[in-house]
Design an enzyme around this catalytic site. Structure first.
Site, PDB file in Angstrom:
ATOM      1  N   HIS A  69     -34.000 -16.260 -32.636  1.00 26.19           N
ATOM      2  CA  HIS A  69     -33.298 -17.543 -32.706  1.00 26.19           C
ATOM      3  C   HIS A  69     -33.880 -18.421 -33.808  1.00 26.19           C
ATOM      4  CE1 HIS A  69     -31.001 -17.637 -28.638  1.00 26.19           C
ATOM      5  NE2 HIS A  69     -31.181 -16.401 -29.026  1.00 26.19           N
ATOM      6  N   ASN A  97     -27.972 -23.583 -23.962  1.00 22.59           N
ATOM      7  CA  ASN A  97     -28.981 -23.142 -22.987  1.00 22.59           C
ATOM      8  C   ASN A  97     -29.592 -21.790 -23.356  1.00 22.59           C
ATOM      9  OD1 ASN A  97     -30.622 -23.365 -20.841  1.00 22.59           O
ATOM     10  ND2 ASN A  97     -29.041 -23.276 -19.253  1.00 22.59           N
TER      11      ASN A  97
HETATM   12  C1  LIG Z   1     -30.120 -23.551 -18.176  1.00 18.36           C
HETATM   13  O1  LIG Z   1     -30.993 -22.536 -17.760  1.00 18.36           O
HETATM   14  C2  LIG Z   1     -31.977 -22.953 -16.855  1.00 18.36           C
HETATM   15  C3  LIG Z   1     -32.930 -21.805 -16.635  1.00 18.36           C
HETATM   16  O2  LIG Z   1     -32.253 -20.714 -16.163  1.00 18.36           O
HETATM   17  C4  LIG Z   1     -31.282 -23.408 -15.566  1.00 18.36           C
HETATM   18  O3  LIG Z   1     -32.255 -23.845 -14.636  1.00 18.36           O
HETATM   19  C5  LIG Z   1     -30.329 -24.538 -15.889  1.00 18.36           C
HETATM   20  O4  LIG Z   1     -29.599 -24.882 -14.733  1.00 18.36           O
HETATM   21  C6  LIG Z   1     -29.359 -24.140 -16.997  1.00 18.36           C
HETATM   22  N1  LIG Z   1     -28.588 -25.292 -17.403  1.00 18.36           N
HETATM   23  C7  LIG Z   1     -27.300 -25.249 -17.681  1.00 18.36           C
HETATM   24  C8  LIG Z   1     -26.679 -26.526 -18.121  1.00 18.36           C
HETATM   25  O5  LIG Z   1     -26.665 -24.220 -17.596  1.00 18.36           O
END
Ligand SMILES: *[C@@H]1O[C@H](CO)[C@@H](O)[C@H](O)[C@H]1NC(C)=O
Ligand code: HEM
Ligand SMILES: *[C@@H]1O[C@H](CO)[C@@H](O)[C@H](O)[C@H]1NC(C)=O
Ligand SMILES: *[C@@H]1O[C@H](CO)[C@@H](O)[C@H](O)[C@H]1NC(C)=O
Length: 334
Positions: A69, A97
């Site tokens: 990345h 994410n």
């Molecule tokens: C992003 O990933 C984290 C780790 O898996 C998780 O806790 C979180 O809910 C996610 N956020 C979104 C907006 O998807």
């Protein structure tokens, strides 16, 4: 729309010129760059990695992905490591994410701390990432390769740069090709997709969170609930691990050998067990399918091509010479 002559000329002159420009920046990187200025650089990075992987056996997967990345956004300049500050949302906090573990950033911090103690202001954070990605590949059995170094760190990290540069789990072949071609990471314009196939082998280690593939398991399309290109038995297994589309469990990408850097992910793809649409989609084209079959048959060929592919990836858009800086804290520009 048919391409105009002007756009073709522009594309071809960029193919020639852009690759020249890339070659000249990349050729400034060299193996043993710190031999005089910080002889223990690679050993100190390795020590930080070894300490971390003793505690968390899969931490290297996150570090390998982080280097990828880093290189795809603004070149390999350590921008992925910078924390959001002063109202700026940094790459790592982009809403796509990227799911990097805080612990992976700490491995880089620890390496940086011992490097600053041994030779202050000399080794870049971008090089730490390139070294530690290599150490990860080697640790899990992918083989050791030399890493040309001499990258310098960028000062900018913007969440808004990520969406167009980081390939997503549900990209089509066309979308994947465009992103990789923009980075100069295809062997030639004619066999573009086989060039991408080697990178997919990285999914032989590590995990994915359910949201990266649940759209293949539930309400796939109007004719099929489950993606018909996914092995049905594997789909059932994945549904158990991710009982709803919103589950956030971590699932190994290469079940047979989650922490073995080998060619079994390619064997999986040939059995319709590629976890992401973007992986499975590669076998829908003959040139890339041939590459996947070759790697599935011959682990040694895969490993040596992968090492070469990592060196190429590690040279994308690098800052060298007097460009950029050597950050003293990998999480913030100086
Ligand atoms: C992003 O990933 C984290 C780790 O898996 C998780 O806790 C979180 O809910 C996610 N956020 C979104 C907006 O998807
Ligand atoms: C071809 C385009 C690629 C796509 C679409 C893609 C997509 C993804 C996705 C969606 C995940 C799961 C993330 C999560 O759910 O937490 C993942 C994980 C991973 N990717 Fe890729 N990836 C690609 C290429 C690469 C490349 C080039 C590398 C390295 C050279 C790489 C290394 C990894 C690793 C090691 C993991 C596991 C991370 C961990 O265990 O924490 N990927 N990738
Ligand atoms: C790909 O996944 C993202 C969410 O991760 C979604 O917003 C997007 O619509 C999906 N694209 C396709 C073509 O399914
Ligand atoms: C559902 O997806 C499959 C596989 O991609 C495809 O062959 C089929 O045509 C799709 N059906 C619809 C209605 O889009």
């Amino acid at each position: 729309m048919a391409p105009t002559l002007a756009s073709l000329v522009a594309i071809f002159s960029c193919m020639a010129l852009c690759s020249l420009m890339r070659a000249s920046a990349a050729s400034k990187l060299r193996v043993g760059f710190y031999a005089q200025t910080c002889p223990r650089a690679e050993a100190l990075v390795r020590e930080a990695f070894d300490d971390a992987v003793r505690k968390t056996d899969d931490i290297g997967a996150d570090l390998l992905r982080m280097h990828f990345h880093d290189c795809f956004v603004r070149g390999c300049d350590g921008s992925v490591l910078i924390a959001s500050a002063n109202g700026n949302t940094a790459e790592k906090d982009a809403d796509i994410n990227q799911t990097f573990e805080e612990e992976a950033f700490q491995v880089v911090d620890n390496a940086k701390a011992s490097l600053e103690a041994a030779c202050p202001g000399v080794v870049s954070c971008a090089d730490i990432l390139a070294y530690v990605a290599r150490d990860s590949v080697a640790h899990y059995g992918g083989g050791f390769y030399d890493v040309p170094a001499g990258r310098r760190d960028g000062r900018i990290s913007l969440a808004t740069d990520t969406s167009e540069n980081i390939p997503r789990h549900n990209f089509t072949l066309d979308q994947l090709t465009r992103v990789f071609a923009r980075k100069g990471l295809t062997q030639s314009e004619m066999i573009t997709l086989s060039g991408i196939a080697v990178y997919i082998g990285a999914h032989t280690i590590g995990i994915a969170h359910c949201p990266a593939f649940t759209e293949r398991l539930y309400n796939f399309n109007s004719s099929s609930g489950v993606d018909p290109t996914l092995d049905p038995a594997y789909a059932v297994q994945l549904q158990q691990q991710c009982p709803t589309a919103a589950s956030n469990t971590e699932v190994p990408m290469d079940l047979p050998s989650e922490l073995g850097f080998d060619n079994s992910y390619y064997k999986g793809i040939l059995r319709n067990r590629g976890l992401f649409t973007s992986d499975q989609t590669l076998v829908s084209t003959p040139a890339a399918a041939a590459q996947v079959k070759l790697f599935a048959r011959n682990s040694a060929v895969f490993k040596s091509r992968f090492a070469a592919a990592m060196v190429r990836m590690g040279s994308i858009g690098v800052l060298t010479g007097s460009n950029g800086e050597i950050r003293s804290n990998c999480r913030a520009p100086n």
